[in-house]
Every structure is written in C-alpha cells, then in structure tokens.
Enzyme design. Structure first.
Site, PDB file in Angstrom:
ATOM      1  N   ASP A   1      48.248  47.813  14.076  1.00 45.50           N
ATOM      2  CA  ASP A   1      47.033  47.030  14.271  1.00 45.50           C
ATOM      3  C   ASP A   1      46.047  47.763  15.180  1.00 45.50           C
ATOM      4  OD1 ASP A   1      46.601  44.500  12.965  1.00 45.50           O
ATOM      5  OD2 ASP A   1      46.169  43.638  14.938  1.00 45.50           O
ATOM      6  N   ASP A   2      46.567  48.358  16.241  1.00 51.45           N
ATOM      7  CA  ASP A   2      45.711  49.083  17.187  1.00 51.45           C
ATOM      8  C   ASP A   2      45.054  50.284  16.517  1.00 51.45           C
ATOM      9  OD1 ASP A   2      46.630  47.254  19.014  1.00 51.45           O
ATOM     10  OD2 ASP A   2      47.824  48.670  20.173  1.00 51.45           O
TER      11      ASP A   2
ATOM     12  N   PHE B   1      45.240  28.614  14.902  1.00 49.27           N
ATOM     13  CA  PHE B   1      44.961  28.161  16.276  1.00 49.27           C
ATOM     14  C   PHE B   1      44.755  29.362  17.194  1.00 49.27           C
ATOM     15  CE2 PHE B   1      47.907  27.282  20.076  1.00 49.27           C
ATOM     16  CZ  PHE B   1      46.881  27.021  20.960  1.00 49.27           C
TER      17      PHE B   1
ATOM     18  N   PHE C   1      54.253  46.747  14.056  1.00 45.70           N
ATOM     19  CA  PHE C   1      53.111  46.058  13.462  1.00 45.70           C
ATOM     20  C   PHE C   1      51.899  46.098  14.385  1.00 45.70           C
ATOM     21  CE2 PHE C   1      50.655  42.089  13.063  1.00 45.70           C
ATOM     22  CZ  PHE C   1      50.353  42.072  11.714  1.00 45.70           C
TER      23      PHE C   1
ATOM     24  N   ASP D   1      37.709  37.373  22.669  1.00 45.09           N
ATOM     25  CA  ASP D   1      37.354  38.779  22.443  1.00 45.09           C
ATOM     26  C   ASP D   1      35.900  38.967  22.022  1.00 45.09           C
ATOM     27  OD1 ASP D   1      39.933  39.468  23.045  1.00 45.09           O
ATOM     28  OD2 ASP D   1      40.558  39.848  20.988  1.00 45.09           O
TER      29      ASP D   1
ATOM     30  N   LYS E   1      52.882  38.661  22.786  1.00 45.06           N
ATOM     31  CA  LYS E   1      51.675  38.311  22.044  1.00 45.06           C
ATOM     32  C   LYS E   1      51.892  38.324  20.528  1.00 45.06           C
ATOM     33  CE  LYS E   1      47.171  40.230  20.891  1.00 45.06           C
ATOM     34  NZ  LYS E   1      46.393  41.455  20.889  1.00 45.06           N
TER      35      LYS E   1
ATOM     36  N   LYS F   1      46.950  37.117   4.583  1.00 39.31           N
ATOM     37  CA  LYS F   1      47.977  37.642   3.675  1.00 39.31           C
ATOM     38  C   LYS F   1      49.121  36.648   3.474  1.00 39.31           C
ATOM     39  CE  LYS F   1      48.297  41.410   6.228  1.00 39.31           C
ATOM     40  NZ  LYS F   1      47.088  41.319   7.082  1.00 39.31           N
TER      41      LYS F   1
ATOM     42  N   ASP G   1      41.389  33.374  20.004  1.00 40.76           N
ATOM     43  CA  ASP G   1      41.342  34.801  20.310  1.00 40.76           C
ATOM     44  C   ASP G   1      39.972  35.394  19.988  1.00 40.76           C
ATOM     45  OD1 ASP G   1      42.856  37.310  21.001  1.00 40.76           O
ATOM     46  OD2 ASP G   1      42.307  37.839  18.963  1.00 40.76           O
TER      47      ASP G   1
ATOM     48  N   ASP H   1      47.250  40.514  27.624  1.00 48.48           N
ATOM     49  CA  ASP H   1      46.299  41.283  26.822  1.00 48.48           C
ATOM     50  C   ASP H   1      44.874  41.135  27.364  1.00 48.48           C
ATOM     51  OD1 ASP H   1      45.542  42.823  24.478  1.00 48.48           O
ATOM     52  OD2 ASP H   1      44.729  40.973  23.656  1.00 48.48           O
TER      53      ASP H   1
ATOM     54  N   ARG I   1      36.145  37.861  10.917  1.00 54.89           N
ATOM     55  CA  ARG I   1      37.580  37.632  10.719  1.00 54.89           C
ATOM     56  C   ARG I   1      37.799  37.435   9.220  1.00 54.89           C
ATOM     57  NH1 ARG I   1      42.181  38.450  13.292  1.00 54.89           N
ATOM     58  NH2 ARG I   1      41.187  37.806  15.252  1.00 54.89           N
TER      59      ARG I   1
END
Length: 360
Positions: A250-251, A94, A246, A103, A202, A54, A99, A171, A108
């Site tokens: 996201d969660d 990066f 935010f 994960d 984070k 975005k 990440d 996290d 993505r």
C-alpha cells in the site's frame, strides 16, 4: 453460491441495506418529513461508502466457512457468512470515512471522498462514520442474537475496532502535534520498529485476522479449547505477516501507482506518514540525501513531493520492494504449508493470491 460469486454477495448487501433503512423508518417520535430526510440521506450514504471496493475482506469470511465446512454451503450458511462478511466491509467503510477526514484525502475508489461531497461536509461525515459503525451491531443483533457464537462475534468486532483505532493513532502521530499544529519534523521517529507496530494494529487485525476469526467463530471453534486455540493462533500468525506485506504494498502504491489505477490520490508524503518507504530511505540515505528529506517530507507542496519521490527512485526503493515481495511470498508459502488441518491452508492461499503482485 460460493466465495467467488460477487453478484450473490452484493445481493446480500442489498438486503442488509433495506433492513437498515427500514430501521430508520421505524424510529419512534419523529415526524414523517424528518424520517424521510434521514432515509433520503442514508440511502445515498450507505451505497456510496460501503460497497465499491474489492470486497476481499467480506468474501474471505465466506471462503473461510467453506474451507472449514469442507463442502458447499447451504443457502442459510452462505447467507450467514455473507452477512458477517458485509459487517467487515461496514467496519472498513467506518474506518475509511474517518481516515479520509484525518488525512485530508481527496478521492477514494475513484470518486470524491464522502466528506468532500458538497451536501455532506466534514461535520456530517464524522457523524456518518459513527452511524456506519453502529449499523454493524444492529445487523449482528438482527441476524445472530440466537447464534451460539454471538458474544464471541461481538467481541471480535469490539476488539478489532479498538486495535485498529490504536494503530490509527500511531499512524496519525508519526509526527506529533503541538500547540494545535504539527511539531517540527523529527525523522528519528520513523523507524521500522514503530512502523511494524503501527501496521499490526492499523491493518493486520481488521484487514486479515478478523475475517478468518469470524469464520472460525461461526463454525463453532472455541478459542478456549486446545484445537480452537491452535487454529486462532495459526490464523493470527499468518495474518500478521500477510497484513504487513499488504501495508508495505500500500505504501509503495501510494507513492508510485497512478491515481487513476489506485483509485485515490496518495498523500503519505504530504501527511508525514511513518511509511515503509521513508523508514527504508532513512536506512540508506547519505547526509546530503537526508537533508532533502528534512526539507521536503511532510510539506503540502507538489514540488517537495516530487523531490521525495525522486529520492525514493534514486535509492531504488521500488526494486527493493520487489525483492522484499518475493521473500514474503516464499515465507508465506512456507508458513501456510505447515498449518494444520491441511484444508485450513486453502483460506490463506486464497488471501495470498488476492494480494500478491496487486496493482491497487
């Protein structure tokens, strides 16, 4: 050219990319064929990993400079602000490349994660994340070495990178490792206190504060003066609240948004993340419902994930979030209204407008 002009912003990206590829071409003591291999590879890597989002973080730097200058930017000012904005986007790239590996993510931005590309793999992607980080400092040196705020700008990126990596560790270790594998699930570690600390480090600093602080630094505001200190502190205070809002969004989106809308397949439940949803669930569950969480949270099993999401719905966590969202909106509006100077409020109104009721 303004902070709403995405085409102009993307044109600056192309200039930065061209310069970075030229740096590879100018590397000494490498044969032309090796240089060409590097150029061919990173001519794909950079546009695959950096643009495509975005671009809110990058555009916020331009908006911040506009707000602080209180006028239309000159071409030089716009280009400088856009270059700084793109360095925030490079930092994001990066973090995301790394990440996604950590994960074991699949997609993505609607495409396979970089490390999932057949000609990349995890081995290359780890190194690529490091190279993407290094490119930030190459670009900053190229364009800002003689700027009076050069050292402050460098320190903002250094500090923000460290803060985000601390948050990433918290996290990743919501459920710790032992003997090379995840330790048994310990739901007592999933507390809102831990969650808020994780989110601050984070998400809040790199997704919100960095862009605002870069605008202040570029415009010459010294954090050691009375006026400058107040401005940076105001920015940090509101950015911590915006960042937590935010991340909670996201969660919720990770669990409930369709992957085709979100642009990725959420994996927080499988990865046993200390998310807002599981923290709130643990405040509300009965003993029987807690057993469902214990049996299914952190398992890479579609049926288990489905049971956790059914529990979240049973606890009405989406409705709880909607109430929270309206409360946060009001809190942010009230805080923003108190910020001095008044024109600085426009930057945070811009940020709040970008995230309020977002769907991805």
């Amino acid at each position: 050219m303004t902070s709403t002009d995405k085409d102009a912003f993307l044109a600056i990206y192309k200039e930065i990319e061209t310069d970075l590829i030229a740096d590879i071409q100018n590397l000494p003591a490498l044969s032309d064929s090796v240089k060409q291999q590097l150029i061919d590879y990173y001519s794909v890597c950079i546009p695959y990993t950096v643009p495509g989002g975005k671009m809110t973080r990058g555009l916020t730097v331009i908006k911040g400079v506009e707000v602080l200058k209180q006028r239309k930017l000159t071409d030089k000012e716009y280009k400088d602000a856009a270059i700084l904005g793109w360095q925030v986007e490079w930092l994001q790239a990066f973090f995301l490349v790394a990440d996604d590996i950590m994960d074991a993510s699949i997609t993505r931005r609607g495409s396979p994660c970089w490390y999932k590309k057949p000609n990349v793999t995890q081995d290359n992607a780890i190194n690529d994340a490091l190279i993407l980080e290094n490119m930030i400092y190459q670009t900053l040196r190229r364009h800002f070495k003689k700027h009076p705020s050069y050292v402050q700008i460098l320190e903002l990126f250094i500090d923000t990178t460290f803060q985000t990596e601390v948050g990433q560790h918290i996290d990743t270790n919501g459920t710790p490792y032992a003997d090379g594998k995840r330790a048994p699930l310990d739901l007592s570690r999933f507390t809102l206190d831990r969650y808020q600390g994780c989110v601050r480090y984070k998400t809040c600093y790199y997704s919100f504060y960095l862009s605002c602080a870069l605008a202040l630094a570029y415009c010459g505001y010294d954090p050691d003066t009375t006026e400058g200190k107040a401005l940076y502190q105001n920015a940090e205070d509101i950015c911590m609240i915006l960042g937590e809002y935010f991340q909670i969004q996201d969660d919720v989106l990770d669990a409930f948004a369709p992957p085709e809308v979100l642009g990725k397949i959420g994996t927080d439940i499988e990865d046993a993340k200390c998310s807002w949803l599981v923290c709130k669930a643990l405040e509300l569950v009965s003993e029987e419902q807690k057993e469902i969480l214990m049996a299914n949270y952190g398992k890479h099993d579609a049926e288990g994930v489905k049971k956790v999401k059914e529990l979240y719905r049973e606890l009405k966590l989406e409705e709880l979030f909607q109430t929270y969202e309206e409360e946060q909106k009001k809190m942010c509006d009230d805080l923003i209204a108190k910020i001095e100077p008044e024109n600085f409020q426009d930057l945070f109104k811009f940020l709040l407008g970008k995230i309020y009721k977002r769907q991805k």
